[in-house]
Design an enzyme around this catalytic site. Structure first.
Site, PDB file in Angstrom:
ATOM      1  N   GLU A 125     -22.537  95.155  62.890  1.00  0.00           N
ATOM      2  CA  GLU A 125     -21.333  94.532  62.321  1.00  0.00           C
ATOM      3  C   GLU A 125     -20.567  93.747  63.372  1.00  0.00           C
ATOM      4  O   GLU A 125     -19.359  93.940  63.568  1.00  0.00           O
ATOM      5  CB  GLU A 125     -20.429  95.594  61.682  1.00  0.00           C
ATOM      6  CG  GLU A 125     -21.036  96.201  60.426  1.00  0.00           C
ATOM      7  CD  GLU A 125     -20.090  97.120  59.662  1.00  0.00           C
ATOM      8  OE1 GLU A 125     -19.123  97.622  60.257  1.00  0.00           O
ATOM      9  OE2 GLU A 125     -20.325  97.341  58.463  1.00  0.00           O
TER      10      GLU A 125
ATOM     11  N   GLU B  41     -26.744  99.105  55.027  1.00  0.00           N
ATOM     12  CA  GLU B  41     -25.668 100.059  54.719  1.00  0.00           C
ATOM     13  C   GLU B  41     -25.101  99.752  53.346  1.00  0.00           C
ATOM     14  O   GLU B  41     -24.766  98.605  53.055  1.00  0.00           O
ATOM     15  CB  GLU B  41     -24.496  99.964  55.719  1.00  0.00           C
ATOM     16  CG  GLU B  41     -24.810 100.460  57.095  1.00  0.00           C
ATOM     17  CD  GLU B  41     -23.600 100.426  58.030  1.00  0.00           C
ATOM     18  OE1 GLU B  41     -22.450 100.508  57.547  1.00  0.00           O
ATOM     19  OE2 GLU B  41     -23.828 100.306  59.239  1.00  0.00           O
TER      20      GLU B  41
HETATM   21  P1  P53 Z   1     -16.315 104.402  57.426  1.00  0.00           P
HETATM   22  C1  P53 Z   1     -15.058  98.405  58.215  1.00  0.00           C
HETATM   23  C2  P53 Z   1     -15.485  97.626  57.141  1.00  0.00           C
HETATM   24  C3  P53 Z   1     -16.806  97.711  56.706  1.00  0.00           C
HETATM   25  C4  P53 Z   1     -17.685  98.560  57.356  1.00  0.00           C
HETATM   26  O1  P53 Z   1     -17.248 103.100  57.315  1.00  0.00           O
HETATM   27  C5  P53 Z   1     -17.266  99.306  58.451  1.00  0.00           C
HETATM   28  C6  P53 Z   1     -15.954  99.244  58.878  1.00  0.00           C
HETATM   29  C7  P53 Z   1     -15.473 100.071  60.012  1.00  0.00           C
HETATM   30  O2  P53 Z   1     -14.956 101.279  59.543  1.00  0.00           O
HETATM   31  O3  P53 Z   1     -18.084 100.093  59.170  1.00  0.00           O
HETATM   32  C8  P53 Z   1     -19.432 100.342  58.802  1.00  0.00           C
HETATM   33  O4  P53 Z   1     -17.093 105.375  58.234  1.00  0.00           O
HETATM   34  C9  P53 Z   1     -20.123 100.851  60.042  1.00  0.00           C
HETATM   35  C10 P53 Z   1     -20.406 102.326  60.028  1.00  0.00           C
HETATM   36  C11 P53 Z   1     -19.363 103.018  59.192  1.00  0.00           C
HETATM   37  C12 P53 Z   1     -19.513 102.540  57.759  1.00  0.00           C
HETATM   38  O5  P53 Z   1     -19.370 101.140  57.676  1.00  0.00           O
HETATM   39  O6  P53 Z   1     -15.087 103.930  58.090  1.00  0.00           O
HETATM   40  O7  P53 Z   1     -21.296 100.125  60.366  1.00  0.00           O
HETATM   41  O8  P53 Z   1     -20.497 102.776  61.356  1.00  0.00           O
HETATM   42  O9  P53 Z   1     -19.422 104.400  59.244  1.00  0.00           O
HETATM   43  C13 P53 Z   1     -18.535 103.188  56.807  1.00  0.00           C
HETATM   44  O10 P53 Z   1     -16.114 104.874  56.023  1.00  0.00           O
END
Ligand code: P53
Length: 477
Positions: A178, A376
Site C-alpha cells: 500500500e 486483501e
Molecule cells: P486494519 C488504511 C486503508 C486501507 C487499508 O486494516 C489499510 C489501511 C491502514 O490501516 O491497511 C491495509 O488492520 C493493510 C493491512 C491492514 C488492512 O488493510 O486497520 O495492508 O496491513 O491490516 C486492514 O483494519
C-alpha cells in the site's frame, strides 16, 4: 448462491503481514521495527508512535498472535481451508535487525525457510511482500527513514538476500505494501508506517512525502530488475490500496475534484507500471514549488523495473466534493472526503461497497492492462463467542457480495485476475488501530485488546463457508 466459476489455476488464499501476527518481536535476533514502537489505539484514537520501546506501554505487535511459535498449527488450518496460496511479508528486521548491516541474520532467514517449507508441504504457495509497514526503526532514527536516499540501498540489500535465498520457494513477490497510503500525509500514521518518516514541526509534509515515495519507487523498480535477473520466472508486483474516489455528484467540478483526488492516490501505480511519472504530477510539483530529487539514473531505473502485475487491497470506496475557492482541485485526504449516502459503513467508518470493487477492478485494468491480484479484502468486525463459536454471517455476506462482483468483473468485463487472498484469515492485530477486536478471521484467536487470552485458535462459521468457496472454485458462494 451458484455463480459462474473461476479459472482452474485461480489463486485462492489468505493474506497477513509479519508484524501483525508473528509476535516474537525480540526473538531470533530480530531488531525493532516501526510497528514495535506503536501503541494500541482505537477508532478515532490514533496509535502513538513512541521514541523507541518504552517500559509499561502496551505494544500490541510485540506478541501479536505469536504465529512465530504457532505457524505449523496455523498453516495446517489454512490447508484445511484449501488455500492455494498464503500471502505474508518477510519481517525486514529478522533479516537485517538494524537495516544497514552488510551481513544478514541467519536465524531470521532460517525461520522463513522453515515456514515456507511448511506451506509447500501443505500444498500452499507463499506469496511475499518485502516491505509491509515494518521497516527497521534504526533506519528511522539514524537516517530519517525513506526521506534519505541511502534507504534505497538498504532495501536492495534486503531484497537481494530474500530473492536469492527463497528463489526456489517463492514465485510471486510484492515490493512495498500500500505504497500510496502516504497520500494521507497530514496524519502521522501513514508516513511512519509506509516510509519511516517522523515529521518535525514546520516541515513541508507533502514535499517530504513525495520525496520518500520517489525513493521507494526507485527501490521497487531496482528490485524488480534484480529479481528478474536472479530468477526470470519471478512475478514481481506493486501493491496499491485501492479506495476509489467517487464524485459526490455529477456536477462537473465534483468530477474534476474526484479526478484530481484519484491522481494523488494512484500516480504511484502509473510509475510502477509505466516506469515514468504522469504529467499531472510533474506539473503539480512545479506549481507547488516542490524540489524533488529525481536524477537521470532514477528515471532510467524506473523505466527498467516495471512490474509484472498489480496487487491491490480493496475494502471500501471514498467520495469527494468540490468546495468553492479550491481552483486547482487540491486534495487533502483528511478533510476532503464526504460520506456516501448510498452505502453503509462499518463500525470503523469503512464504507461497504461491493460494486465499487467491480469498478476498481475495471479501473485498474483499464489503466494498467496487467494481470491484477486481489491481495486483501475482508471485513473487520467485533465478534461474539457464543458456545465456543462465532456466528459471523456479516463477514460471509461481505465476502460473498465482493467475490460475486469480482466474478462479474472477470466474466462480463474481461478483467484478468490472478487470485484473491482474504485479509487476516486468522485474527491478527489491526494495522490502523492496533486493536485485536477488529477481527477479520475465519479462525478466532483468544486474545483481547489488553493482551489477555490463551491464544487458542478456533473456527468461526465463515471457516466452512470459505472452505466451500475454494472447493467449488467460487461456484458456490
Ligand atoms: P486494519 C488504511 C486503508 C486501507 C487499508 O486494516 C489499510 C489501511 C491502514 O490501516 O491497511 C491495509 O488492520 C493493510 C493491512 C491492514 C488492512 O488493510 O486497520 O495492508 O496491513 O491490516 C486492514 O483494519
Amino acid at each position: 448462491m451458484t455463480i459462474k466459476g473461476f479459472p482452474e489455476d485461480f489463486l485462492w488464499g489468505g493474506a497477513v503481514a509479519a508484524h501483525q501476527m508473528e509476535g516474537a518481536w525480540n526473538i531470533g535476533g530480530k531488531g525493532i521495527s516501526v510497528a514495535d514502537v506503536m501503541s494500541a489505539g482505537a477508532h478515532g484514537v490514533p496509535r502513538e508512535i513512541t521514541d523507541g520501546v518504552i517500559d509499561g506501554i502496551n505494544y500490541p505487535n510485540h506478541e501479536a498472535i505469536d504465529f512465530y511459535h504457532h505457524y505449523k498449527e496455523d498453516i495446517e488450518l489454512f490447508a484445511q481451508l484449501g488455500f492455494k496460496c498464503f500471502r505474508t511479508s518477510i519481517a525486514w528486521t529478522r533479516i537485517f535487525p538494524k537495516g544497514d548491516e552488510s551481513e544478514p541474520n541467519e536465524e531470521g532467514l532460517q525461520f522463513y525457510d522453515d515456514m515456507f517449507d511448511e506451506c509447500i508441504k501443505q500444498g500452499i504457495e507463499p506469496v511475499i511482500t518485502l516491505s509491509h509497514f515494518e521497516m527497521p526503526y534504526y533506519l528511522v532514527e539514524k537516517y530519517g527513514g525513506f526521506r534519505n536516499r541511502k534507504c534505497i540501498d538498504f532495501f536492495m540489500n534486503f531484497a537481494e538476500v530474500c530473492f536469492k535465498r527463497y528463489k526456489h520457494k517463492v514465485k510471486y513477490w510484492m515490493t512495498f505494501n500500500e505504497i500510496n497510503n502516504q497520500t494521507n500525509f497530514t496524519t502521522d500514521f501513514a508516513p511512519f508506517t509506509n516510509s519511516g518518516i517522523k515529521y518535525e514541526d514546520g516541515e513541508n509534509r507533502e514535499e517530504i512525502m513525495y520525496q520518500a515515495a520517489h525513493y521507494e519507487l526507485v527501490a521497487s523498480a531496482k528490485a524488480v530488475k534484480l529479481g528478474h535477473e536472479i530468477n526470470p520466472e519471478f512475478k514481481i508486483g506493486c501493491m496499491l490500496a485501492m479506495c476509489p474516489i467517487y464524485p459526490y455528484s455529477c456536477k462537473p467540478e465534483d468530477m474534476m475534484m474526484a479526478t484530481s483526488a484519484m491522481h494523488k492516490r494512484l500516480y504511484f501505480g502509473d510509475v510502477h507500471v509505466h516506469g515514468e511519472y504522469p504529467g499531472y504530477i510533474k506539473t503539480y510539483w512545479q506549481r507547488k514549488n516542490f524540489n524533488i530529487d529525481v536524477t537521470k539514473e532514477d528515471e532510467e531505473a524506473l523505466k527498467e523495473g516495471c512490474v509484472d502485475y498489480v496487487g491491490f487491497s480493496y475494502y471500501m470506496s471514498f467520495a469527494t466534493q468540490y468546495t468553492e475557492g479550491n481552483e486547482h482541485y487540491d486534495y487533502d485526504e483528511e478533510t476532503m472526503l464526504v460520506r456516501n449516502p448510498y452505502i453503509e459503513a462499518s463500525k470503523w467508518g469503512w464504507q461497504i461497497d461491493p460494486v465499487g470493487f467491480r469498478y476498481s477492478l475495471n479501473w485498474l485494468y483499464d489503466h494498467y492492462r496487467l494481470p491484477l491480484f486481489v491481495v486483501e479484502n475482508g471485513y473487520g468486525e467485533i465478534d461474539q463467542v457464543v458456545d465456543g463459536t462465532v456466528d459471523d454471517t456479516y463477514r460471509i455476506d461481505y465476502m460473498r457480495d465482493h467475490i460475486k462482483e469480482m466474478q462479474l468483473a472477470m466474466s462480463e468485463d474481461g478483467v484478468d485476475v490472478l487470485g484473491y487472498t482474504s485479509w487476516g484469515p486468522i485474527d491478527i492485530v489491526s494495522a490502523g488501530t492496533g486493536e485485536m477486536k477488529k477481527r477479520y478471521g475465519f479462525i478466532y484467536v483468544d486474545k483481547d485488546d489488553e493482551g489477555n487470552g490463551s491464544l487458542e485458535r478456533s473456527k468461526k462459521k465463515s471457516f466452512d463457508w470459505f472452505k466451500r468457496v475454494i472447493e467449488t472454485n467460487g461456484k458456490e458462494l
